[in-house]
Motif scaffolding. Structure first.
Motif, PDB file in Angstrom:
ATOM      1  N   ASN A 214       0.730  -1.170  -0.053  1.00  0.00           N
ATOM      2  CA  ASN A 214       0.151   0.027   0.289  1.00  0.00           C
ATOM      3  C   ASN A 214       0.957   1.402  -0.013  1.00  0.00           C
ATOM      4  O   ASN A 214       1.636   1.515   0.992  1.00  0.00           O
ATOM      5  N   ASP A 215       0.832   2.038  -0.906  1.00  0.00           N
ATOM      6  CA  ASP A 215       1.428   3.402  -1.047  1.00  0.00           C
ATOM      7  C   ASP A 215       0.514   4.642  -0.913  1.00  0.00           C
ATOM      8  O   ASP A 215      -0.544   4.553  -1.052  1.00  0.00           O
ATOM      9  N   VAL A 216       1.301   5.229   0.060  1.00  0.00           N
ATOM     10  CA  VAL A 216       0.700   6.463   0.362  1.00  0.00           C
ATOM     11  C   VAL A 216      -0.058   7.364  -0.680  1.00  0.00           C
ATOM     12  O   VAL A 216      -1.226   7.726  -0.511  1.00  0.00           O
ATOM     13  N   PHE A 217       0.669   7.622  -1.705  1.00  0.00           N
ATOM     14  CA  PHE A 217       0.304   8.411  -2.856  1.00  0.00           C
ATOM     15  C   PHE A 217      -0.401   7.566  -4.016  1.00  0.00           C
ATOM     16  O   PHE A 217      -1.404   8.104  -4.498  1.00  0.00           O
ATOM     17  N   ASP A 218       0.109   6.630  -4.251  1.00  0.00           N
ATOM     18  CA  ASP A 218      -0.485   5.779  -5.413  1.00  0.00           C
ATOM     19  C   ASP A 218      -1.493   4.586  -4.911  1.00  0.00           C
ATOM     20  O   ASP A 218      -2.065   3.726  -5.843  1.00  0.00           O
TER      21      ASP A 218
END
Length: 314
Positions: A214-218
């Motif tokens: 899980n990416d904060v931006f993507d």
């Protein structure tokens, strides 16, 4: 025509020999002569072309399962597997058989990425069976720790069932089941694949593993790559044909939103058509040869005498 440069190195060709330089060394090569192929050799070449185009159809249908990447030799490996499966059919002659006549056991166990084979990545091994025209997979329980080679926050185990009809030149996405594996793991059990398998088709089932973080931006991001993208064919079956074949519109959708029939987007090699042309040319050549008058040599019956005296070598 060969030429000698200032350094005394020959370039170009002389008769059937060609000269060139590679990394400062003089290379001499013989030009390949024309090889006359037999009909049997040409038949084998035509059948290989059919197998290669068949393999390409299957690869493209399953590309979503190994979209992270595949090992370099995969295309050639799969061509060979399909060719072996087709050649295993002994009831039909070369160029008259295809995947519908093949021994599909050759396909089962094929790894789309040998850098991360599924049987090495996932400890739990699936058992895929066909029960009264429907496909089911029995998968033992496993946890995140049983998935090797890539550390993700969670994983998706994907089962994709596709049917192929090489007579109609279409394939069909039947069903796709996904199992999310997080810290809770997977408790194991039976996974049924829905979707009616068309009669007279070849059904192939793949299983693949996809790692995500899980990416904060993507948001969710896939970790699959050429180095790690496990995907395997875990089952392949012939669906017997009946006298009344079903006809479905290409625009219809099944319950999963898949297109029912996907037209194969390129030409599949038709070996029978080319084989007929080969035999037609051969028969024409044989007829011309038979029509030529046979040379008759008359051996003199008399006036034959050996030369007399010394005979000079000059």
């Amino acid at each position: 025509m060969g030429k000698i440069d200032k350094k005394g190195v020959i370039h170009g060709g002389v008769d059937n020999v060609s000269y060139r330089t590679y990394r400062g060394q003089q290379i001499v090569q013989m030009k390949a002569g024309k090889v006359k192929q037999t009909i049997a050799t040409k038949e084998s070449g035509l059948e290989f072309g059919l197998c290669a185009s068949t393999a390409r159809v299957i690869r493209e249908a399953f590309h979503r399962t190994y979209k992270g990447g595949y090992d370099g030799p995969m295309i050639n490996r799969f061509n060979s597997v399909v060719q072996s499966a087709v050649r295993a059919c002994s009831t039909k002659a070369r160029c008259q058989r295809n995947l519908h006549d093949a021994d599909l056991s050759y396909l089962t166990g094929f790894q789309f990425n040998n850098n991360s084979p599924l049987d090495k990545v996932l400890k739990a091994r699936p058992e895929a069976i066909m029960e009264e025209g429907t496909v089911a997979v029995y998968l033992p329980a496993f946890s995140q720790e049983d998935i090797k080679g890539k550390v993700g926050e969670y994983y998706i185990v994907r089962l994709l069932l596709v049917s192929f009809d090489f007579h109609k030149k279409v394939y069909r996405y039947l069903d796709c089941k996904e199992i999310k594996v997080d810290s809770k793991g997977f408790e194991g059990g039976r996974i049924g694949l829905e979707g009616h398998i068309p009669q007279g088709s070849v059904a192939i089932l793949s299983m693949s593993v996809h790692a995500y973080v899980n990416d904060v931006f993507d948001g969710s991001r896939s970790l699959n790559s050429k180095e790690w993208s496990p995907s395997e064919i875990i089952g392949a079956w012939h669906m017997p044909a009946s006298e009344e074949q079903e006809h479905l519109e290409t625009k219809d959708l099944n319950a999963n939103g898949f297109i029912v029939d996907v037209d194969i987007p390129f030409e599949i090699t038709d070996p029978l058509k080319k084989l007929k042309e080969l035999y037609k040319k051969k028969n024409r050549a044989d007829q011309l040869k038979a029509a030529l008058p046979k040379a008759r040599w008359k051996v003199p019956e008399d006036d034959f005498q050996l030369p007399e005296g010394e005979i000079s070598f000059k």
